[in-house]
Write a protein that holds these residues in place. Structure first.
Motif, PDB file in Angstrom:
ATOM      1  N   ALA A 106     -11.237  10.336  13.787  1.00  0.00           N
ATOM      2  CA  ALA A 106     -11.851   9.057  14.111  1.00  0.00           C
ATOM      3  C   ALA A 106     -12.629   9.340  15.274  1.00  0.00           C
ATOM      4  O   ALA A 106     -13.808   8.397  15.462  1.00  0.00           O
ATOM      5  N   MET A 107     -12.267  10.057  16.347  1.00  0.00           N
ATOM      6  CA  MET A 107     -13.128  10.154  17.471  1.00  0.00           C
ATOM      7  C   MET A 107     -14.605  10.751  17.295  1.00  0.00           C
ATOM      8  O   MET A 107     -15.431  10.228  17.659  1.00  0.00           O
ATOM      9  N   GLU A 108     -14.424  11.678  16.409  1.00  0.00           N
ATOM     10  CA  GLU A 108     -15.794  12.394  16.151  1.00  0.00           C
ATOM     11  C   GLU A 108     -16.559  11.226  15.356  1.00  0.00           C
ATOM     12  O   GLU A 108     -17.994  11.083  15.909  1.00  0.00           O
ATOM     13  N   SER A 109     -15.955  10.622  14.510  1.00  0.00           N
ATOM     14  CA  SER A 109     -16.855   9.498  13.728  1.00  0.00           C
ATOM     15  C   SER A 109     -17.370   8.439  14.591  1.00  0.00           C
ATOM     16  O   SER A 109     -18.454   8.030  14.422  1.00  0.00           O
ATOM     17  N   SER A 110     -16.524   8.265  15.495  1.00  0.00           N
ATOM     18  CA  SER A 110     -16.713   7.244  16.588  1.00  0.00           C
ATOM     19  C   SER A 110     -18.030   7.533  17.401  1.00  0.00           C
ATOM     20  O   SER A 110     -18.991   6.585  17.573  1.00  0.00           O
ATOM     21  N   GLY A 141     -13.125   5.322  12.866  1.00  0.00           N
ATOM     22  CA  GLY A 141     -13.928   5.482  14.299  1.00  0.00           C
ATOM     23  C   GLY A 141     -14.609   4.310  15.102  1.00  0.00           C
ATOM     24  O   GLY A 141     -14.484   4.200  16.224  1.00  0.00           O
ATOM     25  N   TYR A 194     -11.784   2.795  16.568  1.00  0.00           N
ATOM     26  CA  TYR A 194     -11.444   3.284  17.944  1.00  0.00           C
ATOM     27  C   TYR A 194     -12.436   3.043  18.872  1.00  0.00           C
ATOM     28  O   TYR A 194     -12.074   2.662  19.885  1.00  0.00           O
TER      29      TYR A 194
END
Length: 157
Positions: free
Chosen positions: A8-12, A72, A75
């Protein structure tokens, strides 16, 4: 062990780059398509080379990417970087005023290429009607990744 990819962090971060570049609120379906083309831009007719390898059956990523992009965005929203916009046709997402300053701390070569792809998305894809993008995806789901399917075959079978 911490997982860094497909999180989710990478996608965000990818969504934030796109949202700050287009500077407009967009819905989840469009963001999922933009996220796919951000990493697989070579699948778009005349698009730049892809950031990620052309893995077999990559169009299936569109199906699982929706939940990842939503996670993401949630987040980023909890961190005050994305806000929800309620439109007559549904919910849209928009970068907040602190998103760009936050992204200014990212300086890796990969991030700079992601930023270039986001500019390409803003210039090429974002000007296309939503329906046209959805049709492009529908018409090519069985094509993207089929060109690399031969790598799955075992010689002699």
């Amino acid at each position: 062990m911490r997982i860094l990819f497909n999180t989710a962090m990478e996608s965000s971060v990818r969504s934030l780059v796109v949202l700050t570049t287009i500077a407009e609120a967009v819905d989840l379906d469009v963001l999922v398509i933009y996220d796919y083309f951000l990493v697989h831009s070579g699948d778009y007719p005349g698009g730049p080379s892809s950031l990620h390898p052309p893995v077999p059956h990559r169009s299936g990523e569109l199906l699982v990417r929706r939940d990842l992009v939503r996670a993401g965005l949630d987040y980023a929203r909890k961190k005050g970087l994305v806000e929800l916009c309620f439109a007559p046709d549904g919910v849209r997402y928009r970068a907040t005023k602190i998103a760009q300053p936050f992204l200014s701390y990212f300086t890796t070569k990969y991030f700079l290429v992601v930023s270039k792809r986001a500019r390409w998305i803003a210039d090429e894809l974002h000007r296309r009607p939503r329906g046209e993008l959805l049709n492009l995806v529908d018409e090519n789901l069985d094509v993207w990744g089929a060109d690399t399917a031969q790598f799955l075959l075992v010689p002699g079978q």
